[in-house]
Design a protein around this motif. Structure first.
Motif, PDB file in Angstrom:
ATOM      1  N   THR A  32       0.838  -1.203   0.000  1.00  0.00           N
ATOM      2  CA  THR A  32       0.000   0.000   0.000  1.00  0.00           C
ATOM      3  C   THR A  32       0.876   1.256   0.000  1.00  0.00           C
ATOM      4  O   THR A  32       0.527   2.253  -0.634  1.00  0.00           O
ATOM      5  CB  THR A  32      -0.962   0.010   1.212  1.00  0.00           C
ATOM      6  OG1 THR A  32      -0.281  -0.519   2.341  1.00  0.00           O
ATOM      7  CG2 THR A  32      -2.206  -0.793   0.939  1.00  0.00           C
ATOM      8  N   GLY A  33       2.028   1.199   0.685  1.00  0.00           N
ATOM      9  CA  GLY A  33       2.934   2.353   0.692  1.00  0.00           C
ATOM     10  C   GLY A  33       3.369   2.699  -0.733  1.00  0.00           C
ATOM     11  O   GLY A  33       3.327   3.862  -1.148  1.00  0.00           O
ATOM     12  N   ASP A 165       9.427  10.521   4.763  1.00  0.00           N
ATOM     13  CA  ASP A 165       8.961   9.911   6.009  1.00  0.00           C
ATOM     14  C   ASP A 165      10.025   9.007   6.649  1.00  0.00           C
ATOM     15  O   ASP A 165       9.762   8.322   7.623  1.00  0.00           O
ATOM     16  CB  ASP A 165       7.624   9.174   5.823  1.00  0.00           C
ATOM     17  CG  ASP A 165       7.685   8.071   4.780  1.00  0.00           C
ATOM     18  OD1 ASP A 165       8.743   7.924   4.135  1.00  0.00           O
ATOM     19  OD2 ASP A 165       6.690   7.355   4.614  1.00  0.00           O
TER      20      ASP A 165
HETATM   21  P1  AMP Z   1       5.192   2.137   3.968  1.00  0.00           P
HETATM   22  O1  AMP Z   1       5.960   2.307   2.711  1.00  0.00           O
HETATM   23  O2  AMP Z   1       4.459   0.827   4.025  1.00  0.00           O
HETATM   24  O3  AMP Z   1       6.002   2.404   5.215  1.00  0.00           O
HETATM   25  O4  AMP Z   1       4.018   3.253   3.946  1.00  0.00           O
HETATM   26  C1  AMP Z   1       4.336   4.631   3.863  1.00  0.00           C
HETATM   27  C2  AMP Z   1       3.153   5.455   4.385  1.00  0.00           C
HETATM   28  O5  AMP Z   1       1.978   5.189   3.610  1.00  0.00           O
HETATM   29  C3  AMP Z   1       2.729   5.176   5.819  1.00  0.00           C
HETATM   30  O6  AMP Z   1       3.520   5.861   6.776  1.00  0.00           O
HETATM   31  C4  AMP Z   1       1.287   5.661   5.805  1.00  0.00           C
HETATM   32  O7  AMP Z   1       1.197   7.075   5.834  1.00  0.00           O
HETATM   33  C5  AMP Z   1       0.817   5.206   4.428  1.00  0.00           C
HETATM   34  N1  AMP Z   1       0.271   3.831   4.474  1.00  0.00           N
HETATM   35  C6  AMP Z   1       0.750   2.732   3.825  1.00  0.00           C
HETATM   36  N2  AMP Z   1       0.010   1.649   4.092  1.00  0.00           N
HETATM   37  C7  AMP Z   1      -0.968   2.056   4.936  1.00  0.00           C
HETATM   38  C8  AMP Z   1      -2.049   1.403   5.593  1.00  0.00           C
HETATM   39  N3  AMP Z   1      -2.256   0.086   5.449  1.00  0.00           N
HETATM   40  N4  AMP Z   1      -2.853   2.158   6.391  1.00  0.00           N
HETATM   41  C9  AMP Z   1      -2.659   3.470   6.541  1.00  0.00           C
HETATM   42  N5  AMP Z   1      -1.655   4.156   5.974  1.00  0.00           N
HETATM   43  C10 AMP Z   1      -0.808   3.461   5.174  1.00  0.00           C
END
Ligand code: AMP
Length: 224
Positions: A32-33, A165
Protein backbone atom coordinates in the motif's frame (compact mmCIF):
# COMPACT_ATOMS: atom_id res chain seq x y z
CA UNK A 1 -4.26 -20.03 -2.29
CA UNK A 2 -1.38 -18.54 -0.34
CA UNK A 3 -2.42 -15.21 1.15
CA UNK A 4 0.41 -13.87 3.27
CA UNK A 5 0.75 -10.75 5.38
CA UNK A 6 4.08 -9.19 6.25
CA UNK A 7 3.72 -7.46 9.57
CA UNK A 8 6.43 -5.37 11.17
CA UNK A 9 7.32 -1.80 12.10
CA UNK A 10 8.64 0.74 9.58
CA UNK A 11 12.18 -0.20 8.59
CA UNK A 12 11.84 -3.82 9.72
CA UNK A 13 12.64 -5.02 6.20
CA UNK A 14 9.12 -5.94 5.07
CA UNK A 15 9.80 -4.43 1.63
CA UNK A 16 13.12 -6.24 1.17
CA UNK A 17 11.77 -9.58 2.40
CA UNK A 18 8.58 -9.07 0.38
CA UNK A 19 10.55 -8.59 -2.83
CA UNK A 20 12.48 -11.81 -2.21
CA UNK A 21 9.33 -13.74 -1.30
CA UNK A 22 7.62 -12.45 -4.43
CA UNK A 23 10.30 -14.22 -6.50
CA UNK A 24 10.49 -17.31 -4.27
CA UNK A 25 6.72 -17.90 -4.23
CA UNK A 26 5.80 -16.38 -7.63
CA UNK A 27 3.09 -14.30 -5.97
CA UNK A 28 2.52 -10.57 -6.36
CA UNK A 29 3.61 -8.29 -3.50
CA UNK A 30 0.99 -5.68 -2.76
CA UNK A 31 2.50 -2.69 -0.98
CA UNK A 32 0.00 0.00 0.00
CA UNK A 33 2.93 2.35 0.69
CA UNK A 34 4.20 1.93 -2.91
CA UNK A 35 0.69 2.38 -4.33
CA UNK A 36 0.14 5.57 -2.32
CA UNK A 37 3.57 6.96 -3.23
CA UNK A 38 2.77 6.30 -6.90
CA UNK A 39 -0.49 8.28 -6.53
CA UNK A 40 1.44 11.16 -4.91
CA UNK A 41 4.00 11.11 -7.73
CA UNK A 42 1.30 11.17 -10.38
CA UNK A 43 -0.52 14.00 -8.60
CA UNK A 44 -3.91 12.23 -8.64
CA UNK A 45 -6.76 13.36 -6.34
CA UNK A 46 -5.87 10.49 -4.03
CA UNK A 47 -2.20 11.51 -4.12
CA UNK A 48 -3.01 15.09 -3.15
CA UNK A 49 -5.23 13.86 -0.32
CA UNK A 50 -2.64 11.52 1.22
CA UNK A 51 0.62 13.41 0.61
CA UNK A 52 0.56 15.58 3.78
CA UNK A 53 -0.54 12.63 5.92
CA UNK A 54 2.27 10.44 4.62
CA UNK A 55 4.86 13.18 5.08
CA UNK A 56 3.92 13.55 8.74
CA UNK A 57 4.32 9.81 9.33
CA UNK A 58 0.63 9.28 10.21
CA UNK A 59 -1.62 6.61 8.74
CA UNK A 60 -4.01 7.46 5.92
CA UNK A 61 -7.70 6.74 6.65
CA UNK A 62 -8.69 3.07 6.76
CA UNK A 63 -11.34 3.41 4.05
CA UNK A 64 -8.76 4.77 1.58
CA UNK A 65 -6.39 1.79 1.87
CA UNK A 66 -9.20 -0.76 2.17
CA UNK A 67 -10.59 0.43 -1.16
CA UNK A 68 -7.17 0.29 -2.83
CA UNK A 69 -6.57 -3.27 -1.60
CA UNK A 70 -10.08 -4.48 -2.44
CA UNK A 71 -9.54 -3.30 -6.01
CA UNK A 72 -6.03 -4.76 -6.23
CA UNK A 73 -6.75 -8.26 -4.93
CA UNK A 74 -9.55 -8.56 -7.47
CA UNK A 75 -7.01 -8.43 -10.30
CA UNK A 76 -6.09 -11.54 -12.26
CA UNK A 77 -2.50 -11.83 -11.01
CA UNK A 78 -3.81 -12.41 -7.45
CA UNK A 79 -5.63 -15.59 -8.53
CA UNK A 80 -3.14 -17.86 -6.71
CA UNK A 81 -2.70 -15.54 -3.75
CA UNK A 82 -0.64 -12.51 -2.75
CA UNK A 83 1.82 -11.08 -0.26
CA UNK A 84 0.54 -8.02 1.58
CA UNK A 85 3.27 -5.58 2.59
CA UNK A 86 2.11 -2.72 4.84
CA UNK A 87 -1.55 -3.73 4.96
CA UNK A 88 -3.42 -4.21 7.25
CA UNK A 89 -2.08 -1.69 9.76
CA UNK A 90 -5.12 -1.30 12.03
CA UNK A 91 -7.74 -3.65 13.47
CA UNK A 92 -10.52 -2.17 11.26
CA UNK A 93 -8.31 -2.82 8.19
CA UNK A 94 -7.73 -6.42 9.32
CA UNK A 95 -11.47 -6.89 9.81
CA UNK A 96 -12.21 -5.41 6.39
CA UNK A 97 -9.64 -7.76 4.83
CA UNK A 98 -11.14 -10.75 6.59
CA UNK A 99 -14.60 -9.81 5.30
CA UNK A 100 -13.45 -9.28 1.71
CA UNK A 101 -11.54 -12.58 1.62
CA UNK A 102 -14.44 -14.50 3.19
CA UNK A 103 -16.65 -13.13 0.46
CA UNK A 104 -14.22 -14.56 -2.12
CA UNK A 105 -14.22 -17.93 -0.32
CA UNK A 106 -10.65 -17.56 0.86
CA UNK A 107 -8.70 -16.34 3.91
CA UNK A 108 -5.35 -15.16 5.20
CA UNK A 109 -3.07 -18.21 5.31
CA UNK A 110 -0.19 -16.80 7.35
CA UNK A 111 1.22 -13.67 8.96
CA UNK A 112 4.97 -13.19 9.25
CA UNK A 113 5.80 -10.77 12.05
CA UNK A 114 9.26 -9.28 11.51
CA UNK A 115 10.48 -8.06 14.91
CA UNK A 116 13.20 -5.40 15.30
CA UNK A 117 13.94 -3.13 18.32
CA UNK A 118 13.00 0.57 17.93
CA UNK A 119 16.55 1.98 18.06
CA UNK A 120 17.72 -0.35 15.27
CA UNK A 121 14.71 0.78 13.21
CA UNK A 122 15.45 4.47 13.68
CA UNK A 123 19.08 3.99 12.55
CA UNK A 124 17.95 1.96 9.54
CA UNK A 125 15.34 4.43 8.32
CA UNK A 126 17.38 7.56 8.89
CA UNK A 127 20.29 6.09 6.85
CA UNK A 128 18.15 4.45 4.18
CA UNK A 129 18.45 5.67 0.57
CA UNK A 130 16.31 4.45 -2.32
CA UNK A 131 17.06 4.51 -6.01
CA UNK A 132 14.77 7.11 -7.66
CA UNK A 133 14.37 4.82 -10.70
CA UNK A 134 11.37 2.66 -9.87
CA UNK A 135 12.38 0.00 -12.41
CA UNK A 136 15.62 -0.46 -10.48
CA UNK A 137 14.39 -0.09 -6.89
CA UNK A 138 17.82 -0.63 -5.29
CA UNK A 139 18.02 0.12 -1.57
CA UNK A 140 21.16 1.41 0.21
CA UNK A 141 22.18 2.48 3.70
CA UNK A 142 24.67 5.28 4.24
CA UNK A 143 26.59 3.22 6.83
CA UNK A 144 25.92 -0.48 6.31
CA UNK A 145 25.47 -0.61 2.52
CA UNK A 146 26.66 2.67 0.96
CA UNK A 147 26.76 3.22 -2.82
CA UNK A 148 30.23 3.60 -4.37
CA UNK A 149 29.52 7.28 -5.12
CA UNK A 150 27.44 9.46 -2.76
CA UNK A 151 23.77 9.61 -3.77
CA UNK A 152 24.24 7.69 -7.03
CA UNK A 153 22.82 4.21 -7.63
CA UNK A 154 25.53 1.58 -8.32
CA UNK A 155 23.14 -0.44 -10.46
CA UNK A 156 21.63 2.17 -12.79
CA UNK A 157 23.32 5.52 -12.09
CA UNK A 158 20.10 7.26 -10.99
CA UNK A 159 19.95 9.67 -8.09
CA UNK A 160 19.24 8.23 -4.64
CA UNK A 161 16.38 9.55 -2.51
CA UNK A 162 15.83 9.84 1.22
CA UNK A 163 12.10 9.31 1.75
CA UNK A 164 10.61 12.30 3.56
CA UNK A 165 8.96 9.91 6.01
CA UNK A 166 12.36 8.33 6.76
CA UNK A 167 13.52 11.53 8.50
CA UNK A 168 14.02 11.18 12.28
CA UNK A 169 10.85 12.97 13.51
CA UNK A 170 8.65 11.17 11.00
CA UNK A 171 10.21 7.79 11.88
CA UNK A 172 9.55 8.39 15.58
CA UNK A 173 5.94 9.32 14.75
CA UNK A 174 5.58 6.20 12.57
CA UNK A 175 6.92 4.04 15.40
CA UNK A 176 4.48 5.59 17.92
CA UNK A 177 1.65 4.89 15.47
CA UNK A 178 2.92 1.38 14.95
CA UNK A 179 2.89 0.53 18.66
CA UNK A 180 -0.53 2.11 19.17
CA UNK A 181 -2.40 1.08 16.01
CA UNK A 182 -0.62 -1.84 14.34
CA UNK A 183 0.88 -3.90 17.17
CA UNK A 184 -2.62 -5.03 18.31
CA UNK A 185 -2.71 -7.03 15.06
CA UNK A 186 -0.21 -9.45 16.62
CA UNK A 187 -2.91 -10.59 19.09
CA UNK A 188 -5.58 -10.45 16.38
CA UNK A 189 -3.69 -12.94 14.18
CA UNK A 190 -2.13 -14.92 17.01
CA UNK A 191 -5.61 -15.71 18.35
CA UNK A 192 -6.43 -17.09 14.90
CA UNK A 193 -3.30 -19.29 14.95
CA UNK A 194 -1.80 -17.41 11.98
CA UNK A 195 1.12 -15.48 13.50
CA UNK A 196 4.70 -16.60 12.80
CA UNK A 197 7.58 -14.69 14.40
CA UNK A 198 10.70 -13.76 12.43
CA UNK A 199 13.75 -12.18 14.13
CA UNK A 200 14.42 -9.21 11.83
CA UNK A 201 17.87 -8.26 13.18
CA UNK A 202 20.67 -9.29 10.80
CA UNK A 203 21.53 -9.10 7.12
CA UNK A 204 18.70 -9.29 4.56
CA UNK A 205 20.00 -12.77 3.66
CA UNK A 206 19.91 -14.01 7.26
CA UNK A 207 16.41 -12.61 7.77
CA UNK A 208 15.26 -14.22 4.52
CA UNK A 209 16.50 -17.62 5.71
CA UNK A 210 14.46 -17.14 8.89
CA UNK A 211 11.47 -16.00 6.84
CA UNK A 212 11.58 -19.18 4.77
CA UNK A 213 11.92 -21.21 7.95
CA UNK A 214 8.83 -19.48 9.42
CA UNK A 215 6.95 -20.11 6.17
CA UNK A 216 7.39 -23.85 6.59
CA UNK A 217 4.86 -23.51 9.40
CA UNK A 218 2.31 -21.83 7.12
CA UNK A 219 -0.25 -24.10 5.53
CA UNK A 220 0.23 -24.03 1.75
CA UNK A 221 3.29 -21.90 2.57
CA UNK A 222 6.19 -22.89 0.38
CA UNK A 223 9.51 -24.53 0.03
CA UNK A 224 8.79 -28.25 0.24
P1 AMP B 1 5.19 2.14 3.97
O1 AMP B 1 5.96 2.31 2.71
O2 AMP B 1 4.46 0.83 4.03
O3 AMP B 1 6.00 2.40 5.22
O4 AMP B 1 4.02 3.25 3.95
C1 AMP B 1 4.34 4.63 3.86
C2 AMP B 1 3.15 5.46 4.39
O5 AMP B 1 1.98 5.19 3.61
C3 AMP B 1 2.73 5.18 5.82
O6 AMP B 1 3.52 5.86 6.78
C4 AMP B 1 1.29 5.66 5.81
O7 AMP B 1 1.20 7.08 5.83
C5 AMP B 1 0.82 5.21 4.43
N1 AMP B 1 0.27 3.83 4.47
C6 AMP B 1 0.75 2.73 3.82
N2 AMP B 1 0.01 1.65 4.09
C7 AMP B 1 -0.97 2.06 4.94
C8 AMP B 1 -2.05 1.40 5.59
N3 AMP B 1 -2.26 0.09 5.45
N4 AMP B 1 -2.85 2.16 6.39
C9 AMP B 1 -2.66 3.47 6.54
N5 AMP B 1 -1.65 4.16 5.97
C10 AMP B 1 -0.81 3.46 5.17
Amino acid sequence: MTNLILLGPPGSGKGTQGERLEVELSLPRLSTGDMLREAVKKGTDLGRQVEPIMKSGSLVPDEVVVEIIAERIGQADCGKGFILDGFPRTIPQAEALEAMLTEKGTAVTGVLNIAVPDQVLIDRCVGRRLCSNKECGAIYHVKSNPPAQDNVCDRCGSELLHRSDDRAEAVEERLRNYHRQTEPLEDFYSSRGLLHEVDGVGSPHEVFERTLEALRGVSGGCCE
